[in-house]
Write a protein that holds these residues in place. Sequence first.
Motif, PDB file in Angstrom:
ATOM      1  N   GLY A  36       0.811  -1.793   0.179  1.00  0.00           N
ATOM      2  CA  GLY A  36      -0.420   0.052   0.209  1.00  0.00           C
ATOM      3  C   GLY A  36       0.640   1.360  -0.196  1.00  0.00           C
ATOM      4  N   GLY A  37       1.968   1.260  -1.011  1.00  0.00           N
ATOM      5  CA  GLY A  37       3.030   2.618  -0.527  1.00  0.00           C
ATOM      6  C   GLY A  37       3.943   2.613   0.294  1.00  0.00           C
ATOM      7  N   LEU A  38       4.330   1.886   1.484  1.00  0.00           N
ATOM      8  CA  LEU A  38       4.561   1.515   2.947  1.00  0.00           C
ATOM      9  C   LEU A  38       6.606   1.117   1.928  1.00  0.00           C
ATOM     10  N   VAL A  39       6.274   0.609   0.845  1.00  0.00           N
ATOM     11  CA  VAL A  39       8.239   0.351   0.051  1.00  0.00           C
ATOM     12  C   VAL A  39       8.037   0.767  -0.557  1.00  0.00           C
ATOM     13  N   SER A  40       8.446   1.677  -1.503  1.00  0.00           N
ATOM     14  CA  SER A  40       8.794   2.092  -2.813  1.00  0.00           C
ATOM     15  C   SER A  40       9.870   1.987  -3.341  1.00  0.00           C
ATOM     16  N   ILE A  41      11.010   1.856  -4.929  1.00  0.00           N
ATOM     17  CA  ILE A  41      11.468   1.522  -5.906  1.00  0.00           C
ATOM     18  C   ILE A  41      11.429   2.242  -6.869  1.00  0.00           C
ATOM     19  N   THR A  42      12.708   3.033  -7.125  1.00  0.00           N
ATOM     20  CA  THR A  42      12.310   3.770  -8.591  1.00  0.00           C
ATOM     21  C   THR A  42      13.452   3.227  -8.858  1.00  0.00           C
ATOM     22  N   LEU A  43      13.456   2.236 -10.471  1.00  0.00           N
ATOM     23  CA  LEU A  43      14.056   1.992 -11.366  1.00  0.00           C
ATOM     24  C   LEU A  43      14.186   3.088 -12.743  1.00  0.00           C
ATOM     25  N   THR A  44      15.850   2.769 -13.221  1.00  0.00           N
ATOM     26  CA  THR A  44      15.997   3.726 -14.404  1.00  0.00           C
ATOM     27  C   THR A  44      15.386   2.262 -15.550  1.00  0.00           C
ATOM     28  N   GLY A  45      15.362   2.738 -16.500  1.00  0.00           N
ATOM     29  CA  GLY A  45      14.998   1.986 -17.882  1.00  0.00           C
ATOM     30  C   GLY A  45      16.520   0.812 -18.644  1.00  0.00           C
ATOM     31  N   LYS A  46      17.269   0.955 -17.455  1.00  0.00           N
ATOM     32  CA  LYS A  46      18.375   0.124 -17.612  1.00  0.00           C
ATOM     33  C   LYS A  46      18.575  -0.795 -16.027  1.00  0.00           C
ATOM     34  N   ASP A  55       8.910   3.006   4.643  1.00  0.00           N
ATOM     35  CA  ASP A  55       7.721   4.083   5.862  1.00  0.00           C
ATOM     36  C   ASP A  55       8.807   2.934   7.020  1.00  0.00           C
ATOM     37  N   PRO A  56       9.574   4.038   8.045  1.00  0.00           N
ATOM     38  CA  PRO A  56       9.828   3.514   9.613  1.00  0.00           C
ATOM     39  C   PRO A  56       8.807   2.434  10.313  1.00  0.00           C
ATOM     40  N   SER A  57       7.474   2.220   9.893  1.00  0.00           N
ATOM     41  CA  SER A  57       6.290   1.671  10.787  1.00  0.00           C
ATOM     42  C   SER A  57       7.254   0.498  10.732  1.00  0.00           C
ATOM     43  N   LEU A  58       8.283   0.388   8.853  1.00  0.00           N
ATOM     44  CA  LEU A  58       7.873  -1.370   8.659  1.00  0.00           C
ATOM     45  C   LEU A  58       9.247  -1.636   9.756  1.00  0.00           C
ATOM     46  N   ILE A  59      10.097  -0.436   9.891  1.00  0.00           N
ATOM     47  CA  ILE A  59      11.721  -1.506  10.602  1.00  0.00           C
ATOM     48  C   ILE A  59      11.386  -1.946  12.253  1.00  0.00           C
ATOM     49  N   LYS A  60      11.135  -2.901  11.937  1.00  0.00           N
ATOM     50  CA  LYS A  60      10.733  -3.902  13.652  1.00  0.00           C
ATOM     51  C   LYS A  60      11.893  -4.671  13.290  1.00  0.00           C
ATOM     52  N   ALA A  61      12.529  -5.268  14.032  1.00  0.00           N
ATOM     53  CA  ALA A  61      13.737  -6.598  13.605  1.00  0.00           C
ATOM     54  C   ALA A  61      12.777  -7.483  14.125  1.00  0.00           C
ATOM     55  N   GLU A  68      11.243  -7.994   3.590  1.00  0.00           N
ATOM     56  CA  GLU A  68      12.458  -8.402   2.633  1.00  0.00           C
ATOM     57  C   GLU A  68      11.250  -7.974   1.683  1.00  0.00           C
ATOM     58  N   ASP A  69       9.864  -9.201   1.734  1.00  0.00           N
ATOM     59  CA  ASP A  69       9.377  -9.519   0.798  1.00  0.00           C
ATOM     60  C   ASP A  69       8.719  -8.520  -0.025  1.00  0.00           C
ATOM     61  N   LEU A  70       8.251  -7.005   0.752  1.00  0.00           N
ATOM     62  CA  LEU A  70       7.772  -5.808   0.456  1.00  0.00           C
ATOM     63  C   LEU A  70       9.131  -4.851  -0.356  1.00  0.00           C
ATOM     64  N   ILE A  71      10.052  -5.720  -0.302  1.00  0.00           N
ATOM     65  CA  ILE A  71      10.841  -4.996  -1.507  1.00  0.00           C
ATOM     66  C   ILE A  71      11.485  -5.464  -2.473  1.00  0.00           C
ATOM     67  N   LEU A  72      10.917  -6.607  -2.232  1.00  0.00           N
ATOM     68  CA  LEU A  72      11.152  -7.636  -3.955  1.00  0.00           C
ATOM     69  C   LEU A  72      10.061  -7.392  -4.226  1.00  0.00           C
ATOM     70  N   ALA A  73       8.549  -7.741  -3.938  1.00  0.00           N
ATOM     71  CA  ALA A  73       7.651  -7.175  -4.687  1.00  0.00           C
ATOM     72  C   ALA A  73       7.695  -5.461  -5.013  1.00  0.00           C
ATOM     73  N   ALA A  74       8.255  -4.694  -3.875  1.00  0.00           N
ATOM     74  CA  ALA A  74       8.058  -3.067  -5.161  1.00  0.00           C
ATOM     75  C   ALA A  74       8.752  -3.088  -6.163  1.00  0.00           C
ATOM     76  N   HIS A  75      10.263  -4.132  -6.538  1.00  0.00           N
ATOM     77  CA  HIS A  75      11.518  -3.430  -7.198  1.00  0.00           C
ATOM     78  C   HIS A  75      10.635  -4.423  -7.946  1.00  0.00           C
ATOM     79  N   ASN A  76       9.573  -5.883  -8.361  1.00  0.00           N
ATOM     80  CA  ASN A  76       9.425  -5.841  -9.650  1.00  0.00           C
ATOM     81  C   ASN A  76       8.296  -5.612  -9.955  1.00  0.00           C
ATOM     82  N   ASP A  77       7.434  -4.179  -9.358  1.00  0.00           N
ATOM     83  CA  ASP A  77       6.392  -3.705  -9.880  1.00  0.00           C
ATOM     84  C   ASP A  77       6.970  -2.851 -11.208  1.00  0.00           C
TER      85      ASP A  77
END
Length: 107
Positions: A36-46, A55-61, A68-77
């Motif tokens: 829901g926008g808590l993790v976002s990744i920006t990629l270039t055309g390469k 989002d800081p609310s996700l940073i819990k040990a 990790e799963d959200l980062i992968l999902a944002a990257h794939n998106d």
Amino acid sequence: MKDLLGLMGKAKEMQAKFQAMQDEIATLEATGQAGGGLVSITLTGKFDMKALKIDPSLIKADEAEILEDLILAAHNDAKNKVEQVMQEKTKALTAGLPIPPGMKLPF
């Protein structure tokens, strides 16, 4: 002979158009999101990662795996968005050319 020269001219023209398209794609940026926008990744055309926002609310040990799963999902998106734009630009450039189905351009 005239047809051969015309064909060579068209090939050079197409090569220049592909180069221009590749240059344009290199400057492209796409942002993918997850959670829901808590993790976002920006990629270039390469497909180089330019930005990562968490989002800081996700940073819990004890919830590292979820992050990790959200980062992968944002990257794939973001990757899918870049690929979609690349396909649209290639399709527009090659409209009317007899290119076999499934052939990926630029080479």
